[in-house]
Every structure is written in C-alpha cells, then in structure tokens.
Write a protein that holds these residues in place. Structure first.
Motif, PDB file in Angstrom:
ATOM      1  N   HIS A  64       0.965  -1.287   0.037  1.00  0.00           N
ATOM      2  CA  HIS A  64      -0.048  -0.071   0.088  1.00  0.00           C
ATOM      3  C   HIS A  64       0.981   0.935  -0.007  1.00  0.00           C
ATOM      4  N   ALA A  65       1.919   1.201   0.880  1.00  0.00           N
ATOM      5  CA  ALA A  65       2.964   2.494   0.783  1.00  0.00           C
ATOM      6  C   ALA A  65       3.213   2.753  -0.427  1.00  0.00           C
ATOM      7  N   ARG A  66       4.019   1.376  -1.282  1.00  0.00           N
ATOM      8  CA  ARG A  66       4.427   1.753  -2.663  1.00  0.00           C
ATOM      9  C   ARG A  66       3.437   2.293  -3.533  1.00  0.00           C
ATOM     10  N   ILE A  67       2.208   1.738  -3.523  1.00  0.00           N
ATOM     11  CA  ILE A  67       1.320   2.141  -4.324  1.00  0.00           C
ATOM     12  C   ILE A  67       0.736   3.590  -4.288  1.00  0.00           C
ATOM     13  N   ARG A  68       0.687   4.104  -2.986  1.00  0.00           N
ATOM     14  CA  ARG A  68       0.437   5.467  -2.557  1.00  0.00           C
ATOM     15  C   ARG A  68       1.717   6.417  -3.280  1.00  0.00           C
ATOM     16  N   THR A  69       2.892   5.867  -2.979  1.00  0.00           N
ATOM     17  CA  THR A  69       4.236   6.569  -3.607  1.00  0.00           C
ATOM     18  C   THR A  69       4.003   6.502  -4.936  1.00  0.00           C
ATOM     19  N   GLU A  70       3.691   5.651  -5.753  1.00  0.00           N
ATOM     20  CA  GLU A  70       3.637   5.566  -7.223  1.00  0.00           C
ATOM     21  C   GLU A  70       2.500   6.573  -7.701  1.00  0.00           C
ATOM     22  N   LEU A  71       1.258   6.554  -7.044  1.00  0.00           N
ATOM     23  CA  LEU A  71       0.259   7.530  -7.505  1.00  0.00           C
ATOM     24  C   LEU A  71       0.551   8.731  -7.378  1.00  0.00           C
ATOM     25  N   ALA A  72       1.507   9.253  -6.510  1.00  0.00           N
ATOM     26  CA  ALA A  72       2.111  10.451  -5.931  1.00  0.00           C
ATOM     27  C   ALA A  72       0.794  11.575  -5.938  1.00  0.00           C
ATOM     28  N   GLY A  73      -0.294  11.145  -5.278  1.00  0.00           N
ATOM     29  CA  GLY A  73      -1.410  12.155  -4.942  1.00  0.00           C
ATOM     30  C   GLY A  73      -2.448  12.073  -6.172  1.00  0.00           C
ATOM     31  N   ARG A  74      -2.104  11.232  -7.043  1.00  0.00           N
ATOM     32  CA  ARG A  74      -3.167  10.971  -7.893  1.00  0.00           C
ATOM     33  C   ARG A  74      -4.402   9.932  -7.283  1.00  0.00           C
ATOM     34  N   THR A  75      -5.562   9.842  -8.018  1.00  0.00           N
ATOM     35  CA  THR A  75      -6.393   8.884  -7.392  1.00  0.00           C
ATOM     36  C   THR A  75      -6.842   8.258  -8.426  1.00  0.00           C
ATOM     37  N   LEU A  76      -7.279   6.851  -8.172  1.00  0.00           N
ATOM     38  CA  LEU A  76      -7.677   5.919  -9.015  1.00  0.00           C
ATOM     39  C   LEU A  76      -9.044   6.007  -9.094  1.00  0.00           C
ATOM     40  N   PRO A  77      -9.348   5.615 -10.573  1.00  0.00           N
ATOM     41  CA  PRO A  77     -10.699   5.580 -11.090  1.00  0.00           C
ATOM     42  C   PRO A  77     -11.882   4.708 -10.106  1.00  0.00           C
ATOM     43  N   ASP A  78     -12.970   5.373 -10.054  1.00  0.00           N
ATOM     44  CA  ASP A  78     -13.821   4.400  -9.303  1.00  0.00           C
ATOM     45  C   ASP A  78     -14.073   3.006  -9.823  1.00  0.00           C
ATOM     46  N   PRO A  79     -13.685   1.964  -8.744  1.00  0.00           N
ATOM     47  CA  PRO A  79     -14.000   0.645  -9.279  1.00  0.00           C
ATOM     48  C   PRO A  79     -15.218   0.345  -9.748  1.00  0.00           C
ATOM     49  N   VAL A  80     -16.306   0.483  -9.541  1.00  0.00           N
ATOM     50  CA  VAL A  80     -17.652   0.563  -9.750  1.00  0.00           C
ATOM     51  C   VAL A  80     -17.787   0.936 -11.455  1.00  0.00           C
ATOM     52  N   GLU A  81     -17.213   2.296 -11.678  1.00  0.00           N
ATOM     53  CA  GLU A  81     -17.075   2.638 -12.917  1.00  0.00           C
ATOM     54  C   GLU A  81     -16.435   2.098 -14.047  1.00  0.00           C
ATOM     55  N   MET A  82     -15.441   1.314 -13.314  1.00  0.00           N
ATOM     56  CA  MET A  82     -14.295   0.715 -14.226  1.00  0.00           C
ATOM     57  C   MET A  82     -15.049  -0.514 -14.746  1.00  0.00           C
ATOM     58  N   ILE A  83     -15.734  -1.331 -13.633  1.00  0.00           N
ATOM     59  CA  ILE A  83     -16.264  -2.670 -14.055  1.00  0.00           C
ATOM     60  C   ILE A  83     -17.586  -2.266 -15.075  1.00  0.00           C
ATOM     61  N   ARG A  84     -18.230  -1.233 -14.775  1.00  0.00           N
ATOM     62  CA  ARG A  84     -19.443  -0.886 -15.771  1.00  0.00           C
ATOM     63  C   ARG A  84     -18.884  -0.696 -17.091  1.00  0.00           C
ATOM     64  N   GLN A  85     -17.691   0.039 -17.351  1.00  0.00           N
ATOM     65  CA  GLN A  85     -16.821   0.320 -18.744  1.00  0.00           C
ATOM     66  C   GLN A  85     -16.796  -0.873 -19.374  1.00  0.00           C
ATOM     67  N   GLY A  86     -16.033  -2.047 -18.317  1.00  0.00           N
ATOM     68  CA  GLY A  86     -15.709  -3.242 -18.844  1.00  0.00           C
ATOM     69  C   GLY A  86     -16.698  -4.017 -19.356  1.00  0.00           C
ATOM     70  N   TRP A  87     -17.858  -4.036 -18.621  1.00  0.00           N
ATOM     71  CA  TRP A  87     -19.128  -4.831 -19.435  1.00  0.00           C
ATOM     72  C   TRP A  87     -19.419  -4.099 -20.417  1.00  0.00           C
ATOM     73  N   GLU A  88     -19.567  -2.990 -20.568  1.00  0.00           N
ATOM     74  CA  GLU A  88     -20.198  -2.067 -21.708  1.00  0.00           C
ATOM     75  C   GLU A  88     -19.279  -2.491 -23.037  1.00  0.00           C
ATOM     76  N   GLU A  89     -17.932  -2.483 -22.895  1.00  0.00           N
ATOM     77  CA  GLU A  89     -17.279  -2.804 -24.091  1.00  0.00           C
ATOM     78  C   GLU A  89     -17.267  -4.258 -24.158  1.00  0.00           C
ATOM     79  N   ARG A  90     -17.507  -5.342 -23.338  1.00  0.00           N
ATOM     80  CA  ARG A  90     -17.466  -6.581 -23.739  1.00  0.00           C
ATOM     81  C   ARG A  90     -18.908  -6.767 -24.480  1.00  0.00           C
ATOM     82  N   GLU A  91     -19.936  -6.086 -24.057  1.00  0.00           N
ATOM     83  CA  GLU A  91     -21.018  -6.205 -24.585  1.00  0.00           C
ATOM     84  C   GLU A  91     -20.990  -5.742 -26.207  1.00  0.00           C
ATOM     85  N   ALA A  92     -20.442  -4.745 -26.399  1.00  0.00           N
ATOM     86  CA  ALA A  92     -20.127  -4.064 -27.511  1.00  0.00           C
ATOM     87  C   ALA A  92     -19.279  -4.951 -28.405  1.00  0.00           C
TER      88      ALA A  92
END
Length: 95
Positions: A64-92
C-alpha cells in the motif's frame, strides 16, 4: 498454567511432559536456566499462523505504501465505474 521442570526430569518423564504440553506449555530448565519450551502441535500451529498473518499484514502495508508513492497524489478511477465500462466494452464486442 505454565509448568517448569528440569531437563533431567523432562528426559526421564517425557511422556508426562508431552501430556502436560497438550494442556499448557512446559518450560524445560537446565542448570536453573530456561532453555526450551515444549508445546502442543495445536499451540505451535497457532503461533505459526499468527506469524504468517503478521507477515502478510506487513507485506500488504508495504505494498500500500508503494502504491501511494507511485500514485503521487493521483487518485484511482472508481472501481464500480471501471467494471461498468468493462461490461459495456464486452457487450459491444459481442454484438
């Protein structure tokens, strides 16, 4: 309750030491100094499991410390939104 016995007594009464160790750890002394502890397999397994859990917790905290360092203040996308987008791409792709 932990029992303490001499090494000589432990050697001559090892069957009793094993029986006692199933109830509680037995400290074996040599020349009045605690040298070893005899404990049940169940107690040993619990110690090993606790150590492995501690090791895993430490590794997770380090990761977790390494991930926080690598992100350098950036935030990750919302996991629910990422899953939704994946489903939409697969359906397409399936269409």
């Amino acid at each position: 309750m932990v029992k303490t016995i001499s090494a000589t007594k432990a050697k001559s009464n090892f069957d009793d030491v094993m029986k006692q160790a199933k109830i509680a750890p037995v400290i074996v002394e040599q020349d009045g100094k605690a040298e070893v502890v005899v404990l049940s397999k169940k107690a040993y397994d619990q110690l090993i499991a606790a150590k492995e859990k501690t090791d895993l917790q430490t590794r997770l905290e380090d990761l977790h410390a390494r991930i926080r360092t690598e992100l350098a203040g950036r935030t990750l996308p919302d996991p629910v939104e990422m899953i939704r987008q994946g489903w939409e791409e697969r359906e397409a792709e399936d269409e």
